[in-house]
Design an enzyme around this catalytic site. Structure first.
Site, mmCIF file in Angstrom:
data_model
loop_
_atom_site.group_PDB
_atom_site.id
_atom_site.type_symbol
_atom_site.label_atom_id
_atom_site.label_comp_id
_atom_site.label_asym_id
_atom_site.label_seq_id
_atom_site.Cartn_x
_atom_site.Cartn_y
_atom_site.Cartn_z
ATOM 1 C CE1 TYR B 50 -2.750 -3.332 1.378
ATOM 2 C CE2 TYR B 50 -4.322 -1.650 0.718
ATOM 3 C CZ TYR B 50 -4.041 -2.964 1.012
ATOM 4 O OH TYR B 50 -5.036 -3.906 0.933
ATOM 5 C CD GLU B 51 -1.435 5.897 -2.324
ATOM 6 O OE1 GLU B 51 -1.149 5.747 -3.511
ATOM 7 O OE2 GLU B 51 -2.319 6.663 -1.924
ATOM 8 C CB SER B 52 0.212 4.152 3.860
ATOM 9 O OG SER B 52 -0.045 2.768 3.910
#
Lengths: 284, 258
Positions: B50-52
């Site tokens: 996930y981009e987080s």
């Protein structure tokens, strides 16, 4: 050197009208209490910088604090629109909002460039995207070694970075963990840094590779437990997904939004009082 | 009447596209549901990113945001956002980028920025997030979106994320390292790019859906493959895994609200 102060004093000392301010925290550790205090102190003409404006900037924009926004994704995560952000862009309410739009890759790189003391960031980005046509700050450079054309964006160098962290020790060193986002880069890119923390401890007990911001890069620390709610602080409290859903109805209409902000933010003295009032309303 | 909904079938079909051990950069919402269903069924070793900054997330419930705490707690490791985009995505470590779309055109170009004019939008959408670079840096791109004439349009209002540009070999001029969209999964069927023209073509249709229905839900003259397949309905195992995941998610999000 770090000063331990109240949040009100930290904002009054370090954030001035017209400043560029980056309040960062990627979904996690969003400095909501600090955002409220900026609203209470009626700062104006701010350039707000943040990858995901989220509720914190929806509130600041709707309350008329912002002149310009630099961002890369402006939604209410998993819920839908940020209505105050949309109203400002679509209808200029409560005032016209200039904006500079990026993608996450460029904005993260721009913070890293700022922290690195470089004038710009290069990335293999925006290929075939219309964003470059509308944002004059998306340019290109040629690699002097391979000839490849790369996207270039100016470094972010905010006047002030504001973050929320789990812990500070009494010397003013700050520890964050979990999803660390771009907070370290934002603090090191900025001229001044304000940190709110869940707790102040004798010993950070941080491992050698932990994300620690030494006291001498932090201007002010304020002890604000739950200061990231309704986002979350890993190890302390969970994200209040229900509030993110409720925000949709609170923020959709201008009058409802203004009444809510007046009652819960402007008419409360601090974040503790705000939280108590919101909790009572939710249980009523 | 089938014992499943169109959305359930769409998610199941999307999950099936992900092979075990794929390294998948996951968008929030429909892509996240499909990718986690794949992990809970046929692809236990899939790597969800996930981009987080979370690498190898294995959440028990679906996240509401891209950075819910459970994505970090269940991850193999968590890196900063600049590292995520520079080392892992731009560095070429991603097999599949899984994206959603507000508008998509016949060549798989995606708009998530505005409806109408950019400077005077009629609807301001959230914007690019990580999608522009996922679309060009991931090895290939899967797209999941509900199909309608409003979203599958002749001309998108804004190109946020590059697909196959104007078709044929036109994507090549951007020198994107990734191959672009290879399949688009909808609630009516699956579209894949023609090997030569790169135009999205209906190659599989879901049970109970007519070709006419799919054409009516497409804003361009939809091409249909000669050998049009009919999608295999969800198995009992796929459906029960999806429903259990969604029930756990609903329960968790309700509790968090208290």
């Amino acid at each position: 050197m770090t000063a331990f102060v109240s949040l009100a004093e930290a904002i009054a000392t370090h954030i001035h009208d017209g400043d560029s301010v980056a309040m960062e925290g990627f979904t996690h550790l969003i400095p909501m209490a600090a955002g409220h205090e900026v609203i209470r102190q009626e700062r104006r003409d701010l350039t707000l910088i943040r990858m995901t404006p989220d509720l914190i900037y929806d509130q600041l924009i709707g309350m008329g604090c912002a002149r310009k926004l630099i961002f890369s994704w402006g939604g209410n995560p998993g819920v839908g629109s940020l209505h105050r952000f949309r109203d400002a862009i679509e209808h200029g309410w409560p005032q016209p909002l200039a904006y500079e739009e990026h993608g996450h890759a460029a904005m993260a790189s721009a913070y890293a460039a700022g922290a690195s003391g470089l004038p710009f960031a290069a990335l293999r980005g925006y290929l075939g995207s219309d964003l470059a046509k509308h944002n004059p700050n998306i340019r290109s450079v040629e690699c002097p070694f391979t000839g490849e054309r790369l996207a270039a964006v100016p470094a972010l160098r905010p006047d002030v970075a504001v973050i929320h962290a789990q812990k500070a020790d009494r010397a003013g060193n700050v520890l964050i963990w979990g999803i660390v986002g771009v907070q370290k880069e934002a603090v090191l890119a900025a001229k001044r840094a304000i940190v709110t923390v869940e707790e102040i401890v004798e010993d950070l007990a941080a491992g050698p590779n932990a994300t620690v911001l030494p006291s001498w890069v932090v201007s002010a620390i304020a002890h604000v437990p739950r200061g990231a709610a309704p986002s979350y602080a890993h190890g302390y409290y969970a994200r209040d997904n229900g509030f993110y859903k409720r925000w949709d109805a609170i923020s959709r209409d201008r009058r409802t939004f203004l009444a809510w902000m007046r009652e819960n933010v402007l008419e409360t003295g601090d974040f503790g009082e705000y939280e108590e009032r919101v909790r009572k309303a939710a249980n009523a | 009447m089938p014992d499943y909904t169109a959305d359930e079938l769409m998610t199941v079909v999307a999950a099936r596209q992900l092979a075990d051990r794929t390294v998948c950069f996951v968008g929030i919402g429909l892509p996240s549901a499909a990718a986690n269903l794949a992990r809970l069924t046929h692809a236990p070793n899939i790597v969800l990113i996930y981009e987080s900054g979370t690498i190898g997330s294995r959440p028990e419930v679906l996240p509401l945001s891209i950075g819910d705490g459970e994505l970090a707690e269940s991850a193999l490791t968590v890196v900063s956002v600049p590292e995520m985009f520079r080392y892992w995505l731009q560095g070429g470590r991603i097999d599949v980028g899984f994206l959603a779309a507000a508008q998509i055109d016949r060549y798989g170009n995606i708009n998530t920025t505005v409806i109408g004019d950019y400077d005077k939008p009629s609807v301001r959408l959230p914007g690019a997030g990580g999608a522009s670079e996922i679309a060009t840096s991931a090895g290939e791109v899967f797209v999941i979106a509900r199909q309608s004439a409003r979203s599958f349009v002749d001309r998108i209002d804004f190109t946020t994320s590059l697909g196959h540009a104007e078709g044929g070999s036109s994507r090549d001029r951007y020198h994107a390292p990734g191959g672009g969209p290879t399949r688009v999964i909808t609630d009516l069927g699956m579209l894949t790019p023609d090997p030569v023209t790169r135009e999205l073509t209906l190659t599989s249709i879901h049970p109970g859906v007519s070709v006419e229905q799919a054409k009516a839900a497409t804003g361009w003259k939809l091409r249909v493959a000669d050998a049009l397949a009919v999608t295999r309905p969800p198995s009992a195992a796929e459906l029960s895994a999806l429903r259990a995941l969604e029930a756990r998610t609903a329960r968790a999000h309700a509790e968090a609200a208290e």
